[in-house]
Write an enzyme that holds these catalytic residues in place. Structure first.
Site, short mmCIF file in Angstrom:
data_model
loop_
_atom_site.label_atom_id
_atom_site.label_comp_id
_atom_site.label_asym_id
_atom_site.label_seq_id
_atom_site.Cartn_x
_atom_site.Cartn_y
_atom_site.Cartn_z
NE ARG A 570 45.78 30.73 29.88
CZ ARG A 570 46.23 29.48 29.95
NH1 ARG A 570 45.67 28.63 30.77
NH2 ARG A 570 47.25 29.08 29.23
CB THR A 677 31.76 31.86 32.01
OG1 THR A 677 33.13 31.48 32.02
CG2 THR A 677 30.95 30.83 31.25
CE LYS A 681 32.75 32.72 36.30
NZ LYS A 681 34.00 32.09 35.90
#
Length: 843
Positions: A570, A677, A681
């Site tokens: 974001r 998170t 990844k």
């Protein structure tokens, strides 16, 4: 450079996903043709690609349904403690491929579809993302559901079935434009409406205190219609349920108006009730105190708690009574996890049901409520904390306001007894904040009403204990825990990076899929030339594939051997996309000043959505696109540097970009990112991290060794010291010539020649009120990026660091996170027992 192998061409290669048996392929083909025949519109002879997608989705769903029914029967008979994960967001993305992976069907489907002359990848692309979340919080909920099913926990996700999810982002002339996400337009093959479990939810009205007890009367009723989505575990035949509520007006809604003849108006007014589940609020880490949002929060809580209590009462248990009447055992059979403060109303609502409806004694009800509920805190940013006006509660939820006041009084009496005369402490710890507008602090309500409170990374949990909830921690230190976030390796390795998963499986077997800590075995292969080559080859293929995608989508030609430098998340000031922009401009200026010098070619990709009302975030997007416009069209630069804004970043785009990334940017100001998170990844998929010591970066550096990440900038204590001293952006601007040059270019309109004043707000913020201290970390960041370039020029050493990062990423599996929640908060044990598949009779 050779064109990348398509997934179709890789079909015959042995894969972690399992070799398809011929019988499976024949069965899939037969089922597919049957669905195609019966679901096709009869007056059309030609099937569309979407018809093929639906036929395949229904074929795969057939494999789910028997397992789903059997799982629920299994729970009914064994009556385990049930886990209820309450979240206003579930950012699920696409379901088809994930379901095939978890059921071990991917190769059979691939082969069957290929035999029918179709392309599986093309069909997968037709599916709409279920974008019922903003970012990290909603995606975490989705990963958790996957892990809870894989670990055999009797778990249920509860949320809202938003008709419109997170908006689709279009970039028009460099600016973000929002479009409604009509994800249900073509129907959703994965959900099942359950009208038989529809429940009433009450709003407004007034409270009557009668000799028989308290009654909440004259309310307006909205119905909650459940839609169930199956959540399969990985190859264990467990299929759990995500139940999302949709708002429906009751049939007599506003028909009093019918008496005055305005029947049409009365029926049209049904929309007022049904608006509750119409749209997801698109704010991430920002609280917007709208009444509709509070209605959404109560709607999901009220419907869910009725459902939980119905299931508790009707469950079989020891003595085989058909109905439980005593609530003594409720916390032994029910765990409610509050994903942030959005479902905080569970606490007063459970109290209301126990005391007013079930006639449980107040103190007993409070004990039951606290033992049942647990709260996860997701942010320390003050603007993100939910603080609802008391006046809004008074109108919308009058009984809950009374309960909250009573709970707060009990809580403050206890504090006053322990800290006599400490009035300031009472003020700090109250659930009700006094002031011009009295407000309810939802985080305080969660803390007093839960038996466990956790942060989502070690550094964040420490900040929660010693800063955000310091007073509460002093009162009840045993309540506070840490649960470092994780990601599901099924979606974030097997599904999105099958090439890497295969290379790993070849070396260490397939056990890592459900026990990610087994990746540690890769440490034995760090110097294995063959393995180094294989890992580098997979990355290069992923980059070629993503380059082709970018060229098709953005009509931009990029150099696939350049460093793919990616920041996707974001758009928010605290995530510091602006620091990334300053680096891009600095690189550009260096190339311009000496075009003949050799540079490590880079493709800088930045993607993410800005909340529609967040002016600065929208300006940041405009700045990124404007910088790209200038750099990408400068002949001096050529393919040494490209800046690309990835439009409409979402789960399905993340699955493409993350496996292709070389460098992962995790550059928030220390102490602001609760966990992150995305960082995990990228690590699992073989990108190296450039980042601050913030969130889970700290634990990533600990696992892999700080020397195997590019760590720079201030630590939390440095930020605090700078706050005490006073941050002065001008100091850095005057001392650092490259920074000054970049800011002057932004300021003068160099990147916005048609509107020279375009970025004055951005410059003004950076120079005069930057809470996140971009300039303070600029020098260290640029220097660290130089180290990135150095290492990238030595592909063998780079890949060795990549392998070490992958090998050390095992801790960041959501299976590990959920195992910790299960054992330390919910009091249940994960199970590796497989439920027998539907074709095998039950014992």
């Amino acid at each position: 450079m050779a064109a990348p192998l398509s997934d179709g061409e890789k079909r015959k290669q042995i894969s972690v996903r399992g070799i398809a048996g011929l019988g499976d392929v024949a069965e899939v083909r037969k089922s597919f043709n049957r669905h195609l025949h019966f679901t096709l519109v009869k007056d059309r002879n030609v099937a569309t690609p979407r018809d093929y997608f639906f036929a395949l989705a229904h074929t795969v769903r057939d494999h789910l349904v028997g397992r789903w029914i059997r799982t629920q029967q299994h729970y009914y008979e064994r009556d385990p403690k049930r886990i209820y994960y309450l979240s206003l967001e579930f950012y699920m993305g696409r379901t088809l491929q994930n379901t095939m992976v978890n059921l071990g069907l991917q190769n059979a489907c691939d082969e069957a579809i290929y035999q029918l002359g179709l392309d599986l990848e093309e069909l997968e692309e037709i599916e709409e993302d279920a974008g019922l979340g903003n970012g990290g919080l909603g995606r975490l909920a989705a990963c958790f559901l996957d892990s809870m099913a894989t670990l055999g926990l009797a778990a249920y996700g509860y949320g809202i079935r938003y008709e419109f999810g997170i908006f689709n982002q279009k970039i028009v002339d460099g600016w973000q434009v929002e479009e409604a996400d009509d994800w249900l337009r073509y129907g959703n093959p994965w959900e099942k409406a359950r009208p038989e479990y529809m429940l009433p939810v009450h709003f407004y009205g007034r409270v009557e205190h009668t000799p028989e007890g308290v009654k909440w009367v004259d309310t307006q009723v909205v119905l909650a219609m459940p839609y169930d989505t199956p959540v399969p575990g990985y190859k264990n035949n467990t299929v759990n349920t995500m139940r999302l509520w949709s708002a429906k007006a009751p049939n007599d809604f506003n028909l009093q108006e019918f008496n005055v003849g305005d029947y049409i108006e009365a029926v049209l007014d049904r929309n007022l009730a049904e608006n509750i589940s119409r749209v997801l609020y698109p704010n991430d880490n920002f609280f917007e105190g709208k009444e509709l949002r509070l209605k959404q929060e109560y709607f999901v809580v009220a419907a869910t708690l009725q459902d939980i209590i119905r299931r508790f009462k009707s469950s079989k248990f020891g003595c085989r009574d058909p109905v439980r009447t005593s609530f003594e055992t409720f916390p032994d059979k029910v765990a409610i996890q509050l994903n942030d403060t959005h479902p905080a109303l569970s606490i007063p609502e459970l109290m209301r049901i126990l005391v007013d409806v079930e006639k449980v004694d107040w103190d007993k009800a409070w004990e039951i409520t606290k033992r049942t509920c647990a709260y996860t805190n997701h942010t320390v940013l003050p603007e993100a904390l939910e603080r609802w006006p008391v006046s809004m509660f008074e109108k919308l939820l009058p009984r809950h306001l009374e309960i909250i006041y009573a709970l707060n009084q009990m809580h403050l009496d206890r504090v006053a007894a322990l800290y006599p005369g400490d009035v300031d402490r009472l003020r700090r710890m109250s659930v009700i904040e006094e002031g011009d507008c009295k407000r309810i602090n939802m985080a305080h309500l969660c803390v007093i009403g839960s038996h466990a409170v956790n942060g989502v990374a070690r550094i964040h949990s420490d900040i929660v204990k010693h800063s955000v909830f310091k007073d509460f921690y002093e009162l009840e230190p045993e309540k506070f825990q840490n649960k470092t976030n994780g990601i599901t390796p099924r979606r974030w390795l097997l599904l999105c990076n099958p090439g890497l998963a295969d290379v790993i499986a070849e070396k260490i077997g397939e056990g890592f899929v459900t026990d990610l800590s087994q990746l540690k075995k890769l440490l034995d292969f760090i110097d294995n030339e063959m393995f180094i080559r294989d890992v580098a080859k997979v990355k290069q293929e992923n980059k070629l594939k993503f380059s082709a995608y970018l060229e098709e989508q953005y009509k931009v030609k990029i150099n696939p051997s350049s460093m793919f430098d990616v920041q996707v998340k974001r758009i928010h000031e605290y995530k510091r996309q602006l620091l990334n922009c300053l680096h891009a401009i600095t690189l550009y200026n260096r190339i311009r000043s000496d075009p003949s010098k050799s540079f490590v070619p880079r493709t800088i990709m930045i993607g993410g959505k800005a909340a529609p009302g967040y002016h600065m975030a929208k300006m940041i997007i405009k700045l990124i696109t404007s910088i790209g416009e200038v750099i990408n069209n400068d002949p001096y630069v050529g393919d040494k540097l490209k800046v690309i804004f990835l439009e409409n970043y979402r789960v399905s785009l993340a699955e493409k970009v993350i496996p292709a990334a070389d460098l992962s940017q995790q550059i928030s100001t220390a102490g602001t990112e609760a966990s992150g998170t995305g960082n995990m990844k990228f690590m699992l998929n073989g990108a190296l991290t450039i980042g601050t010591m913030d969130g889970a970066n700290v634990e990533m550096a600990e696992e892999a060794g700080e020397e195997n990440l590019f760590i720079f900038g201030m630590r939390v204590e440095d930020v605090e010291a700078l706050d005490r001293k006073g941050y002065n952006a001008l100091e850095y601007y005057e001392r650092l010539p490259e920074l000054r040059q970049a800011i002057d270019q932004i300021s003068s309109g160099f990147f916005s020649p048609r509107d020279p004043g375009c970025f004055r707000d951005v410059v003004n913020m950076l120079m005069h009120h930057d809470r996140f201290k971009v300039f303070a970390d600029y020098e260290a960041y640029i220097k660290c990026q130089g180290q990135v370039d150095q290492l990238f020029m030595d592909p063998r050493e780079w890949t060795k660091k990549v392998i070490r990062n992958i090998a050390c990423s095992g801790k960041f599996s959501s299976d590990r996170t959920i195992t910790e929640y299960a054992q330390e908060i919910w009091g249940v044990e994960p199970s590796s027992t497989k439920i027998p598949p539907p074709n095998i009779p039950r014992d």
